[in-house]
Design a protein around this motif. Structure first.
Motif, PDB file in Angstrom:
ATOM      1  N   LEU A 162     -34.737  -0.053 -15.890  1.00 53.56           N
ATOM      2  CA  LEU A 162     -33.550   0.325 -15.122  1.00 53.56           C
ATOM      3  C   LEU A 162     -32.468   0.920 -16.023  1.00 53.56           C
ATOM      4  CD1 LEU A 162     -33.382  -2.850 -12.838  1.00 53.56           C
ATOM      5  CD2 LEU A 162     -34.455  -0.644 -12.326  1.00 53.56           C
ATOM      6  N   THR A 163     -31.780   0.069 -16.739  1.00 53.97           N
ATOM      7  CA  THR A 163     -30.682   0.487 -17.617  1.00 53.97           C
ATOM      8  C   THR A 163     -30.576  -0.509 -18.761  1.00 53.97           C
ATOM      9  OG1 THR A 163     -29.434   1.447 -15.769  1.00 53.97           O
ATOM     10  CG2 THR A 163     -28.195   0.915 -17.758  1.00 53.97           C
ATOM     11  N   ASP A 164     -30.324  -0.011 -19.947  1.00 50.95           N
ATOM     12  CA  ASP A 164     -30.104  -0.908 -21.079  1.00 50.95           C
ATOM     13  C   ASP A 164     -28.638  -1.341 -21.041  1.00 50.95           C
ATOM     14  OD1 ASP A 164     -30.081  -2.349 -23.375  1.00 50.95           O
ATOM     15  OD2 ASP A 164     -30.956  -0.788 -24.641  1.00 50.95           O
ATOM     16  N   TYR A 165     -28.387  -2.385 -20.250  1.00 51.40           N
ATOM     17  CA  TYR A 165     -27.010  -2.811 -20.002  1.00 51.40           C
ATOM     18  C   TYR A 165     -26.291  -3.250 -21.270  1.00 51.40           C
ATOM     19  CZ  TYR A 165     -28.677  -2.816 -15.188  1.00 51.40           C
ATOM     20  OH  TYR A 165     -29.212  -2.444 -13.981  1.00 51.40           O
ATOM     21  N   ALA A 166     -27.036  -3.733 -22.250  1.00 55.92           N
ATOM     22  CA  ALA A 166     -26.413  -4.204 -23.486  1.00 55.92           C
ATOM     23  C   ALA A 166     -25.708  -3.075 -24.230  1.00 55.92           C
ATOM     24  CB  ALA A 166     -27.457  -4.860 -24.381  1.00 55.92           C
ATOM     25  N   LYS A 167     -26.128  -1.845 -23.997  1.00 56.68           N
ATOM     26  CA  LYS A 167     -25.522  -0.702 -24.681  1.00 56.68           C
ATOM     27  C   LYS A 167     -24.286  -0.173 -23.947  1.00 56.68           C
ATOM     28  CE  LYS A 167     -29.744   0.908 -26.961  1.00 56.68           C
ATOM     29  NZ  LYS A 167     -30.688   2.047 -27.137  1.00 56.68           N
ATOM     30  N   LEU A 168     -23.997  -0.740 -22.789  1.00 53.28           N
ATOM     31  CA  LEU A 168     -22.851  -0.291 -22.003  1.00 53.28           C
ATOM     32  C   LEU A 168     -21.672  -1.232 -22.200  1.00 53.28           C
ATOM     33  CD1 LEU A 168     -24.626   0.511 -18.602  1.00 53.28           C
ATOM     34  CD2 LEU A 168     -24.016   2.126 -20.413  1.00 53.28           C
ATOM     35  N   ILE A 190     -23.023  -1.577 -10.893  1.00 51.33           N
ATOM     36  CA  ILE A 190     -24.059  -0.777 -10.245  1.00 51.33           C
ATOM     37  C   ILE A 190     -23.457   0.385  -9.468  1.00 51.33           C
ATOM     38  CG2 ILE A 190     -25.892  -0.835  -8.502  1.00 51.33           C
ATOM     39  CD1 ILE A 190     -26.431  -3.735  -9.364  1.00 51.33           C
ATOM     40  N   LEU A 191     -22.323   0.173  -8.831  1.00 54.12           N
ATOM     41  CA  LEU A 191     -21.682   1.250  -8.079  1.00 54.12           C
ATOM     42  C   LEU A 191     -21.186   2.354  -9.007  1.00 54.12           C
ATOM     43  CD1 LEU A 191     -19.834  -1.143  -5.705  1.00 54.12           C
ATOM     44  CD2 LEU A 191     -21.355   0.641  -4.891  1.00 54.12           C
ATOM     45  N   ARG A 192     -20.597   1.977 -10.125  1.00 56.75           N
ATOM     46  CA  ARG A 192     -20.147   2.990 -11.084  1.00 56.75           C
ATOM     47  C   ARG A 192     -21.330   3.792 -11.614  1.00 56.75           C
ATOM     48  NH1 ARG A 192     -16.295  -1.255 -13.171  1.00 56.75           N
ATOM     49  NH2 ARG A 192     -14.199  -0.563 -12.552  1.00 56.75           N
ATOM     50  N   LEU A 193     -22.445   3.117 -11.847  1.00 56.32           N
ATOM     51  CA  LEU A 193     -23.631   3.816 -12.334  1.00 56.32           C
ATOM     52  C   LEU A 193     -24.211   4.730 -11.259  1.00 56.32           C
ATOM     53  CD1 LEU A 193     -25.325   0.859 -14.253  1.00 56.32           C
ATOM     54  CD2 LEU A 193     -24.344   2.919 -15.272  1.00 56.32           C
ATOM     55  N   MET A 194     -24.266   4.256 -10.027  1.00 55.68           N
ATOM     56  CA  MET A 194     -24.840   5.049  -8.938  1.00 55.68           C
ATOM     57  C   MET A 194     -24.038   6.315  -8.673  1.00 55.68           C
ATOM     58  SD  MET A 194     -27.692   4.018  -7.514  1.00 55.68           S
ATOM     59  CE  MET A 194     -27.564   4.944  -5.983  1.00 55.68           C
ATOM     60  N   PHE A 195     -22.715   6.186  -8.679  1.00 60.84           N
ATOM     61  CA  PHE A 195     -21.873   7.303  -8.256  1.00 60.84           C
ATOM     62  C   PHE A 195     -21.189   8.033  -9.409  1.00 60.84           C
ATOM     63  CE2 PHE A 195     -22.234   4.595  -4.527  1.00 60.84           C
ATOM     64  CZ  PHE A 195     -22.529   5.522  -3.543  1.00 60.84           C
ATOM     65  N   GLY A 196     -21.333   7.529 -10.620  1.00 57.82           N
ATOM     66  CA  GLY A 196     -20.661   8.174 -11.736  1.00 57.82           C
ATOM     67  C   GLY A 196     -21.573   8.652 -12.839  1.00 57.82           C
ATOM     68  N   SER A 197     -22.881   8.406 -12.703  1.00 57.95           N
ATOM     69  CA  SER A 197     -23.816   8.780 -13.763  1.00 57.95           C
ATOM     70  C   SER A 197     -24.858   9.754 -13.224  1.00 57.95           C
ATOM     71  CB  SER A 197     -24.514   7.531 -14.321  1.00 57.95           C
ATOM     72  OG  SER A 197     -25.591   7.891 -15.168  1.00 57.95           O
ATOM     73  N   ASN A 198     -24.851  10.969 -13.746  1.00 60.30           N
ATOM     74  CA  ASN A 198     -25.874  11.944 -13.352  1.00 60.30           C
ATOM     75  C   ASN A 198     -27.260  11.489 -13.781  1.00 60.30           C
ATOM     76  OD1 ASN A 198     -24.014  13.714 -12.169  1.00 60.30           O
ATOM     77  ND2 ASN A 198     -23.598  14.724 -14.132  1.00 60.30           N
ATOM     78  N   HIS A 199     -27.320  10.753 -14.884  1.00 55.50           N
ATOM     79  CA  HIS A 199     -28.600  10.240 -15.378  1.00 55.50           C
ATOM     80  C   HIS A 199     -29.213   9.270 -14.369  1.00 55.50           C
ATOM     81  CE1 HIS A 199     -31.606   8.628 -18.105  1.00 55.50           C
ATOM     82  NE2 HIS A 199     -31.117   7.411 -17.926  1.00 55.50           N
TER      83      HIS A 199
END
Length: 278
Positions: free
Chosen positions: A141-147, A154-163
């Motif tokens: 899914l996502t390497d959350y430790a690097k964020l 999850i909402l910021r990732l869904m709507f703010g990340s093109n990746h």
């Protein structure tokens, strides 16, 4: 002659107060006929009438208000489960949810995640902040430790990340589902009118017209289960079914577990996990 009607609330309150040490609460240690606090001492700590408290223990005077139960819970130093219990005994329902921000999870809960070696799993808050994850989730899914902490939403990732958008095959459907489930979660957690929710919604509405439109739609969905198709740069397209579970004793948390839909998906996931070293 008929016996007395059962009074479980009064019985429970009486049991709780007899377990408390009067000296610890600043009351005299003189001779007492029974152990624990006296009724008038509990009433004093709860800032209610001694007569009213006595009636509650005796099963008289009708049902207490939520405010009275909260005062008594504070006066008796009840834990949150004990507070919920007196609500069920006195009013037949749980108290209204009180949202409490969460920074992390316990080591025991992390071990539960780590034990699911072949199943990506995360733990999120009602605000959809990811506060726990396992190795499989980090790889798929996502390497959350690097964020940064605020970036693990999850909402910021869904709507703010093109990746993240590119990796979700049915982004539109998943986005609609996430917003509806988020709306249900914050309401259930008592956070729908909180400053944190208002600020997050305002932020997402500024950066994403799609989020703003979905939020204005006022749709609500149950966050239970579904299928997510994920494009992974190394493993290819994987179909993963997900299920959501409440965390017992932590109503502000939810666990999402992903499992491969088919044997082929399971094999691709296994190869991905085996190919990466810790």
């Amino acid at each position: 002659m008929a016996g007395k009607a059962p009074n479980p609330l009064g019985t429970y309150l009486r049991d709780r107060r007899t377990r408390l040490d009067p000296v610890a609460f600043g009351f005299g240690a003189g001779r007492r006929r029974t152990p624990g606090l006296r009724r008038e001492e509990v009433a004093s700590r709860a800032n209610i009438s001694p007569t009213w408290y006595t009636w509650l223990e005796q099963g008289r005077g009708g049902a207490p208000s939520a405010d009275v139960l909260d005062r008594i819970a504070k006066g008796l130093m009840l834990t949150e489960p004990e507070r919920e219990h007196i609500y069920m005994l006195g009013l037949g329902r749980l108290p209204e949810a009180r949202y409490l921000p969460v920074d992390g999870i316990s080591p025991r809960l992390q071990r539960v995640l780590d034990g699911m070696v072949l199943s990506p799993a995360i733990i999120k808050t009602a605000m959809w902040d990811v506060v726990g994850w396992n190795r499989a989730a980090a790889l798929l899914l996502t390497d959350y430790a690097k964020l940064p902490r605020e970036g693990r939403n999850i909402l910021r990732l869904m709507f703010g990340s093109n990746h993240v958008r590119a990796r979700n095959e049915d982004w539109d459907g998943i986005a609609r589902y996430v917003v509806g489930a988020f709306r249900a979660d914050v309401a259930r957690a008592g956070a729908n009118n909180s400053t944190a929710t208002a600020e997050l919604v305002a932020e997402l509405s500024r950066v994403s017209p799609e989020f703003e439109a979905l939020w204005r739609g006022n749709d609500v969905v149950a966050h239970t289960e579904g299928v997510k198709r994920i494009h992974h740069p190394d493993a290819g397209l994987l179909a993963m079914e997900f299920s959501s579970f409440a965390v017992e004793g932590r109503p502000e948390l939810g666990m999402i577990i992903y499992n491969p839909v088919s044997p082929a998906d399971a094999e691709r996931l296994r190869v991905l996990l085996d190919s990466r070293e810790d």
